[in-house]
Design a protein around this motif. Structure first.
Motif, PDB file in Angstrom:
ATOM      1  N   ALA A  35       0.908  -1.136   0.055  1.00  0.00           N
ATOM      2  CA  ALA A  35       0.156   0.057  -0.096  1.00  0.00           C
ATOM      3  C   ALA A  35       0.820   1.256  -0.161  1.00  0.00           C
ATOM      4  O   ALA A  35       1.945   1.212   0.428  1.00  0.00           O
ATOM      5  N   PHE A  37       0.828   5.160   1.255  1.00  0.00           N
ATOM      6  CA  PHE A  37       0.089   6.119   2.243  1.00  0.00           C
ATOM      7  C   PHE A  37       0.927   7.435   2.139  1.00  0.00           C
ATOM      8  O   PHE A  37       2.015   7.451   1.455  1.00  0.00           O
ATOM      9  N   GLU A  46      -2.185   9.006   6.011  1.00  0.00           N
ATOM     10  CA  GLU A  46      -3.434   8.564   5.330  1.00  0.00           C
ATOM     11  C   GLU A  46      -3.242   7.481   4.230  1.00  0.00           C
ATOM     12  O   GLU A  46      -2.256   7.570   3.356  1.00  0.00           O
ATOM     13  N   PHE A  47      -4.167   6.717   4.023  1.00  0.00           N
ATOM     14  CA  PHE A  47      -4.001   5.679   2.906  1.00  0.00           C
ATOM     15  C   PHE A  47      -4.462   6.347   1.781  1.00  0.00           C
ATOM     16  O   PHE A  47      -5.252   7.224   1.339  1.00  0.00           O
ATOM     17  N   TYR A  60      -8.315   2.205  -3.574  1.00  0.00           N
ATOM     18  CA  TYR A  60      -8.149   3.635  -3.761  1.00  0.00           C
ATOM     19  C   TYR A  60      -9.058   4.327  -2.614  1.00  0.00           C
ATOM     20  O   TYR A  60     -10.050   4.238  -2.527  1.00  0.00           O
ATOM     21  N   ALA A  61      -8.123   5.474  -2.136  1.00  0.00           N
ATOM     22  CA  ALA A  61      -8.746   6.459  -1.403  1.00  0.00           C
ATOM     23  C   ALA A  61      -9.674   7.422  -2.434  1.00  0.00           C
ATOM     24  O   ALA A  61      -9.344   7.579  -3.491  1.00  0.00           O
ATOM     25  N   THR A 107      -7.355  -3.398   4.399  1.00  0.00           N
ATOM     26  CA  THR A 107      -6.079  -2.664   3.447  1.00  0.00           C
ATOM     27  C   THR A 107      -5.789  -1.435   3.721  1.00  0.00           C
ATOM     28  O   THR A 107      -4.706  -0.727   3.600  1.00  0.00           O
ATOM     29  N   ARG A 108      -6.913  -0.503   4.219  1.00  0.00           N
ATOM     30  CA  ARG A 108      -6.715   0.987   4.388  1.00  0.00           C
ATOM     31  C   ARG A 108      -6.019   1.097   5.500  1.00  0.00           C
ATOM     32  O   ARG A 108      -5.719   2.439   6.040  1.00  0.00           O
ATOM     33  N   ASN A 109      -5.942   0.284   6.564  1.00  0.00           N
ATOM     34  CA  ASN A 109      -5.500   0.636   7.997  1.00  0.00           C
ATOM     35  C   ASN A 109      -3.801   0.488   8.141  1.00  0.00           C
ATOM     36  O   ASN A 109      -3.315  -0.544   7.895  1.00  0.00           O
TER      37      ASN A 109
END
Length: 126
Positions: A35, A37, A46-47, A60-61, A107-109
């Motif tokens: 990932a 960030f 942030e992701f 994706y964000a 995944t975003r964490n």
């Protein structure tokens, strides 16, 4: 275990493109979720985007959808972040993160990742 190193950052004008690279070492790289960030001054990390080990799932964000594309080449132990139509709000230090066993919903964490690079600075300014 995997070691990651980012490169490709720089100073660009709004609307320009930039491609970041994440070079990884380690025999099990192909098993890792990777990932990107980012962290701007005074804000939390942030992701931005993530890619599963088999490249079949990318996340994706909302702020970057349609402008940024994450991809990976497991044969070369590389992950890329193609950034188009860059905005001043994209200015930040961009970090590559890796880990195995990251479930899709996590995944975003950022806490899900144990392996981090030192970051590469991206500055978007006229």
């Amino acid at each position: 275990q995997v070691h990651v190193v980012e490169s490709g950052g720089g100073l660009v004008q709004p609307g320009a493109s930039l491609k970041l690279s994440c070079a990884a070492s380690g025999r099990t790289f192909s098993q890792h979720t990777i990932a990107w960030f980012r962290q701007a001054p005074g804000t939390e990390r942030e992701f931005v985007a993530g890619i599963r080990w088999n490249s079949r799932t990318t996340i994706y964000a909302d702020s970057v959808k349609g402008r940024l594309t994450i991809s990976r080449d497991n044969a070369k132990n590389m992950v890329y972040l193609q950034m188009n139509a860059l905005k001043p709000d994209d200015t930040a230090v961009y970090y590559c993160a890796a880990d195995t066993g990251v479930i899709l919903s996590n995944t975003r964490n950022r806490a899900a990742y144990d392996y981090w690079g030192q970051g590469t600075q991206v500055t978007v300014s006229s």
